[in-house]
Write a protein that holds these residues in place. Structure first.
Motif, short mmCIF file in Angstrom:
data_model
loop_
_atom_site.label_atom_id
_atom_site.label_comp_id
_atom_site.label_asym_id
_atom_site.label_seq_id
_atom_site.Cartn_x
_atom_site.Cartn_y
_atom_site.Cartn_z
N GLY A 134 40.52 25.13 47.27
CA GLY A 134 39.26 25.14 46.48
C GLY A 134 39.62 26.28 45.51
O GLY A 134 40.33 26.20 44.64
N TRP A 135 38.20 27.16 45.35
CA TRP A 135 38.29 28.25 44.41
C TRP A 135 38.69 29.51 45.29
O TRP A 135 38.27 30.59 45.06
N GLY A 136 40.13 29.18 46.08
CA GLY A 136 40.40 30.20 46.93
C GLY A 136 41.49 31.16 46.44
O GLY A 136 41.67 31.72 45.33
N GLU A 137 42.60 30.59 46.67
CA GLU A 137 44.04 30.92 46.20
C GLU A 137 44.95 30.17 45.94
O GLU A 137 44.84 29.03 46.60
N HIS A 138 46.32 30.75 45.34
CA HIS A 138 47.35 29.91 45.17
C HIS A 138 48.51 30.77 45.03
O HIS A 138 49.31 31.04 43.96
N PRO A 139 48.96 31.30 46.31
CA PRO A 139 49.85 32.32 46.20
C PRO A 139 51.45 31.82 45.88
O PRO A 139 51.95 32.78 45.21
N HIS A 190 42.87 34.75 41.67
CA HIS A 190 42.62 35.91 42.61
C HIS A 190 43.92 36.16 43.27
O HIS A 190 44.25 37.14 43.59
N SER A 191 44.80 35.17 43.38
CA SER A 191 46.39 35.64 43.65
C SER A 191 46.82 36.60 42.87
O SER A 191 47.58 37.60 43.45
N LEU A 192 46.61 36.44 41.66
CA LEU A 192 47.34 37.24 40.55
C LEU A 192 46.62 38.68 40.68
O LEU A 192 47.57 39.62 40.63
N GLY A 193 45.36 38.84 40.89
CA GLY A 193 44.68 40.46 40.95
C GLY A 193 45.60 40.88 42.16
O GLY A 193 45.77 42.08 42.34
N TYR A 194 45.85 40.21 43.45
CA TYR A 194 46.22 40.74 44.57
C TYR A 194 47.56 41.49 44.09
O TYR A 194 48.14 42.42 44.63
N ALA A 195 48.42 40.36 43.52
CA ALA A 195 49.81 40.68 43.27
C ALA A 195 50.02 41.86 42.28
O ALA A 195 50.82 42.76 42.49
N LEU A 196 49.10 41.82 41.00
CA LEU A 196 49.51 43.00 40.13
C LEU A 196 49.17 44.39 40.88
O LEU A 196 49.53 45.36 40.27
N TYR A 243 35.99 39.22 44.69
CA TYR A 243 37.45 39.57 44.36
C TYR A 243 37.59 40.89 43.68
O TYR A 243 38.34 41.63 43.77
N LYS A 244 36.76 41.25 42.90
CA LYS A 244 36.54 42.45 42.00
C LYS A 244 36.42 43.67 43.04
O LYS A 244 37.16 44.51 42.87
N SER A 245 35.63 43.32 43.98
CA SER A 245 35.57 44.26 45.24
C SER A 245 36.91 44.50 45.89
O SER A 245 37.37 45.87 46.20
N ASP A 246 37.30 43.50 46.15
CA ASP A 246 38.94 43.72 46.69
C ASP A 246 39.92 44.26 45.80
O ASP A 246 40.70 45.24 46.20
N PHE A 247 39.84 43.90 44.41
CA PHE A 247 40.87 44.76 43.38
C PHE A 247 40.50 46.08 43.49
O PHE A 247 41.39 46.89 43.14
#
Ligand code: CP
Length: 326
Positions: A134-139, A173-179, A209-213
Motif C-alpha cells: 500500500g502506502w507503506g514501504e518498498h524496502p 518512506h523506505s528511502l528516508g529510513y535508509a538515508l 514518517y517525518k516523525s520517524d525521520f
C-alpha cells in the motif's frame, strides 16, 4: 549484526548501516552471475513463492529472475483474483499464508494494504519479503537504489539527495529510513493539497514518517519546485505524482490523466542547465511523463542500471534469508 537466515525483510526502519553494507557486499559477489547471464545451483533445493495481490512488472519478475539465477524454483500468483483471497471467499491473509508456507521456502508479497506482509510474517514459518505494501514501504527497491549509487559513486555517505514525487509512495518512506543510516541530506519535493489538479490529495511526506525521520536524525527539508534545489543534488530520485491509488488492488488506465507540472518534472533541459555533471537520476519505474524519454540517453540517467541491480539485490536477499550465504 544479527544473522539474516530466516529473517523477514519487511521495512528499512531499524535496518542498520552494517546490514546495508553486508547486503551490498553479498550483492557485489552475486553481480557477476547476473551480468554473465548465468544460472548457478546455489538454491536448487529451494522454492520462492510470489504472492502478488497488486500488479507488478519489476518487483515480481526481478525476484523470480533472482531465484532462477540462483538455481531455485518459483511458484505463486500474479493476479490474486485467481485465488480464494480474491473471489467470493475473500480468504484471509492468515489462511492464505498458512497455505503458501507449504509451497515454498520464502514468500515475496506485494499487497494493496499497508502492513499486509507484516501480518503474513506473524503467521508464516518461512521468511516474508515485502514487495511493496500500500502506502507503506518498498524496502527491496530502495536497497536496489542505494546499491546503484554505491556501484556508481563508490560510496553513499554524505551524498545529497533530491527526491521528487508523491511522498505517500512506499519507496519514499523506505528511502528516508535508509538515508538516515548514511548521513545523506535529502530534500523532498511534492505537491500539497490541490497542487496537481482541483481536489488532488496532499502528496507531501506524511507526518508519521517525518516523525520517524526526525527520530532517526535524518537531515531532511521540503521544497515545492525541483528547479530550486536540483543544482545541489548528487542523486535525483524521481517517482510519479500522476499515478494510481496504491491502496487499490488494481486501477484501469484512465483517459483523463493529468500532466506532471514542471515543479515535479526532470527534463533534459533542466538537467543540462542546472544539474551537476556527475549527478545521477534514479526512477524505480513505471513512469508517466515526469521523466521524458529524451532523458534516457543523457549521462544522468541510471534507471536501467537500477533495474539490473534490482535482480542482483534480490539474489543477495533471497540467498541471505535462506541461509545459503552468511
Ligand atoms: N519499481 C517497482 O516496484 O515496479 P513494479 O511496480 O513493476 O514492481
Amino acid at each position: 549484526m544479527p544473522s539474516f537466515a530466516g529473517r523477514d525483510i519487511l521495512s528499512l526502519k531499524g535496518f542498520q548501516r552494517d546490514e546495508y553494507l553486508h547486503v551490498f557486499d553479498v550483492a557485489k559477489k552475486m553481480e557477476v552471475i547476473a551480468r554473465e547471464r548465468k544460472n548457478v545451483d546455489m538454491l536448487k533445493e529451494k522454492t520462492l513463492v510470489a504472492a502478488f495481490f497488486q500488479a507488478s512488472t519489476r518487483t515480481r519478475l526481478a525476484h523470480e529472475a533472482a531465484m532462477h539465477r540462483l538455481g531455485g524454483h518459483v511458484t505463486g500468483f500474479a493476479d490474486f483474483k485467481m485465488t480464494r483471497a480474491g473471489d467470493w471467499y475473500q480468504e484471509s491473509i492468515k489462511d492464505t499464508v498458512k497455505m503458501l508456507e507449504f509451497y515454498g521456502d520464502v514468500i515475496v508479497m506485494r499487497h494493496f494494504q499497508k502492513g499486509a506482509p507484516h501480518e503474513a510474517a506473524d503467521w508464516a514459518s518461512v521468511p516474508i519479503i515485502n514487495g511493496g505494501d500500500g502506502w507503506g514501504e518498498h524496502p527491496t527497491q530502495i536497497l536496489s537504489d542505494l546499491y546503484t549509487v554505491l556501484r556508481d559513486k563508490g560510496h553513499i555517505d554524505g551524498l545529497r539527495w533530491v527526491a521528487v514525487g508523491d511522498m505517500r509512495m512506499r519507496t519514499m518512506h523506505s528511502l528516508g529510513y535508509a538515508l538516515s543510516e548514511f548521513g545523506c541530506p535529502v530534500t523532498f519535493i511534492s505537491p500539497g493539497p490541490g497542487g496537481l489538479f482541483p481536489n488532488s490529495p496532499d502528496m507531501r511526506m506524511p507526518e508519521e514518517y517525518k516523525s520517524d525521520f526526525r527520530q532517526a536524525s535524518l537531515d531532511f527539508s521540503e521544497a515545492d519546485h525541483v528547479e530550486k534545489v536540483i543544482g545541489e543534488a548528487d542523486v535525483i530520485l524521481v517517482e510519479p505524482v500522476v499515478q494510481p491509488d496504491y491502496t487499490q488492488a488494481r486501477q484501469e488506465a484512465s483517459t483523463d490523466k493529468s500532466l506532471t507540472p514542471a515543479n515535479y518534472k526532470i527534463t533534459r533541459e533542466l538537467l543540462t542547465q542546472k544539474a551537476k555533471s556527475d549527478a545521477i537520476v534514479l526512477h524505480s519505474l513505471p513512469r508517466m511523463d515526469e521523466i521524458p524519454l529524451d532523458v534516457d540517453d543523457t549521462p544522468w540517467a541510471r534507471y536501467w542500471e537500477e533495474a539490473f541491480n534490482g535482480v542482483v539485490i534480490r539474489m543477495a536477499l533471497i540467498a541471505l534469508v535462506l541461509g545459503a550465504v552468511k
